[in-house]
Motif scaffolding. Structure first.
Motif, PDB file in Angstrom:
ATOM      1  N   ARG A   1      -1.182  -3.282  -7.429  1.00 25.59           N
ATOM      2  CA  ARG A   1       0.227  -2.919  -7.519  1.00 25.59           C
ATOM      3  C   ARG A   1       0.858  -3.423  -8.815  1.00 25.59           C
TER       4      ARG A   1
ATOM      5  N   ALA B   1      -4.622   3.460  -3.617  1.00 23.82           N
ATOM      6  CA  ALA B   1      -4.183   3.169  -2.255  1.00 23.82           C
ATOM      7  C   ALA B   1      -5.379   3.016  -1.323  1.00 23.82           C
ATOM      8  N   ARG B   2      -6.394   3.884  -1.493  1.00 24.22           N
ATOM      9  CA  ARG B   2      -7.592   3.764  -0.666  1.00 24.22           C
ATOM     10  C   ARG B   2      -8.315   2.443  -0.942  1.00 24.22           C
TER      11      ARG B   2
ATOM     12  N   VAL C   1       0.736   5.012  -2.340  1.00 27.52           N
ATOM     13  CA  VAL C   1       0.247   6.253  -1.738  1.00 27.52           C
ATOM     14  C   VAL C   1       0.586   7.472  -2.600  1.00 27.52           C
ATOM     15  N   ASP C   2       1.832   7.606  -3.008  1.00 33.39           N
ATOM     16  CA  ASP C   2       2.240   8.763  -3.817  1.00 33.39           C
ATOM     17  C   ASP C   2       1.866   8.580  -5.286  1.00 33.39           C
TER      18      ASP C   2
ATOM     19  N   ILE D   1      -6.487  -0.276   0.819  1.00 32.64           N
ATOM     20  CA  ILE D   1      -6.763  -0.300   2.256  1.00 32.64           C
ATOM     21  C   ILE D   1      -8.082  -1.015   2.533  1.00 32.64           C
TER      22      ILE D   1
ATOM     23  N   PRO E   1      -3.182   7.723  -5.115  1.00 30.82           N
ATOM     24  CA  PRO E   1      -3.905   7.715  -3.839  1.00 30.82           C
ATOM     25  C   PRO E   1      -5.239   6.980  -3.904  1.00 30.82           C
ATOM     26  N   GLN E   2      -5.947   7.111  -5.016  1.00 36.58           N
ATOM     27  CA  GLN E   2      -7.244   6.440  -5.137  1.00 36.58           C
ATOM     28  C   GLN E   2      -7.081   4.924  -5.052  1.00 36.58           C
TER      29      GLN E   2
ATOM     30  N   ILE F   1       0.832  -1.209   0.000  1.00 30.78           N
ATOM     31  CA  ILE F   1       0.000   0.000   0.000  1.00 30.78           C
ATOM     32  C   ILE F   1       0.866   1.258   0.000  1.00 30.78           C
ATOM     33  N   ARG F   2       1.962   1.204   0.741  1.00 32.12           N
ATOM     34  CA  ARG F   2       2.849   2.373   0.810  1.00 32.12           C
ATOM     35  C   ARG F   2       3.364   2.747  -0.563  1.00 32.12           C
TER      36      ARG F   2
END
Length: 342
Positions: free
Chosen positions: A227, A185-186, A178-179, A189, A182-183, A174-175
């Protein structure tokens, strides 16, 4: 009322009753013309009374001193002491009542003493054998309970290690998003929360159905697909008859995670994960094939996830289950788990 009588008194009553019946039958067989008179019955009942009294008194005495904790040599000496002591008490009590109180005829002294010692020898022999069998059975039950407790603790320890291990790897994935996105990444999560919710629900179970385990795997692969995108291709071949079969919780997820981490992620162009579940005779076979290679010096797979798989299979199924990971060909690694159906 009968339920309140313990095993010891049942044995006493049944044993001496059997002795009474055997003596009556023996008397009838010897003297077929005449039945035993009342004095014979009275003598026999007095003998039985003192036999029961002497054995019970000596039993009560040794129980106060916790004789079961004595060494084997001490118990041998105790046996002979009890045989002699209770035999003498039996004969002296019987002799005193019959001769001095009732003034009845009695068998010769030597015959009476030998009979008393023979009866008490048999009684104490059966008593010691009974306790030996009971202690042996109790020891076996305690050993089984201890082994079950140890197995449960080991399984809990492994599962307690697995969850943080998985969470750490998932958070790393996930990290990375993030950059970059972001969408996504959410979304990742959300997938992770679904996996954690499922794992918490089955944490106390030793085994779960393959269907439940597959649901967690699919959530995990959805997370990883964010990913890897088109670099990750997943295929399933699941026999419907295996969906309700039991497997160790998080085992399949751990093997798939191992395939992604050590296989797909190390290939620039990505690759495929092929998950199969089938029945072969009385065995349940699960196979995970992935693009990649195991380096020669690590062919047996000594990573944490693989070690935990072996440990849990051994704890749950013993030698009836097996786990193997190998290079299937020059481009593919295959991990195979074989578990018994029963």
């Amino acid at each position: 009322m009968f339920k309140q009588i313990n095993k010891y008194w049942w044995c006493q009553l049944l044993g001496w009753s059997a002795y009474f019946v055997i003596n009556i039958l023996f008397a009838f067989s010897i003297n077929r013309k005449e039945s035993p008179d009342g004095y014979y019955y009275l003598n026999l009942l007095i003998f039985i009374f003192f036999g029961l009294f002497s054995t019970h008194m000596f039993r009560s005495l040794i129980n106060r001193f916790k004789w079961v904790n004595y060494s084997f040599e001490s118990q041998i000496l105790l046996f002979f002491g009890l045989m002699t002591g209770s035999g003498l008490m039996l004969y002296v009590g019987y002799y005193f009542v019959v001769i001095f109180l009732l003034r009845l005829s009695i068998t010769p002294v030597l015959v009476g003493i030998l009979s008393s010692f023979l009866i008490t020898t048999i009684w104490w022999f059966l008593y010691f054998i009974w306790h030996y069998i009971e202690r042996n059975r109790s020891s076996q039950l305690d050993q089984l309970k201890l082994e079950a407790t140890v197995k449960e603790l080991e399984l809990k320890t492994i599962k307690a290690q697995l969850n943080p291990h998985f969470i750490f790897n998932a958070l790393n994935s996930i990290r990375a998003l993030v950059d970059e996105n972001p969408q996504r990444a959410r979304t990742a999560i959300t997938e992770l929360s679904n996996i954690l919710r499922s794992s918490m629900q089955i944490e106390k179970a030793e085994t779960v159905s393959l269907e439940n385990e597959l649901n967690i795997v699919k959530d995990y692969l959805a997370l990883e697909h964010i990913r890897f995108e088109e670099r990750l291709n997943v295929m399933y071949e699941i026999d419907p008859d295996t969906l309700e079969l039991q497997v160790p919780p998080m085992m399949l997820q751990t093997l798939v995670e191992n395939a992604i981490k050590h296989g797909i992620s190390r290939v620039i162009s990505g690759g495929s994960v092929y998950i199969t579940s089938s029945l072969k005779g009385m065995q349940h076979v699960i196979s995970i094939e992935n693009t990649g290679q195991i380096v020669e010096n690590n062919i047996n797979g000594h990573g944490f996830g693989l070690q935990s798989t072996r440990q849990r299979l051994s704890l749950l199924f013993g030698s009836r289950a097996s786990f193997e990971i190998r290079n299937k060909d020059e481009q593919t690694v295959e991990a195979t788990v074989v578990m018994p159906l029963l």
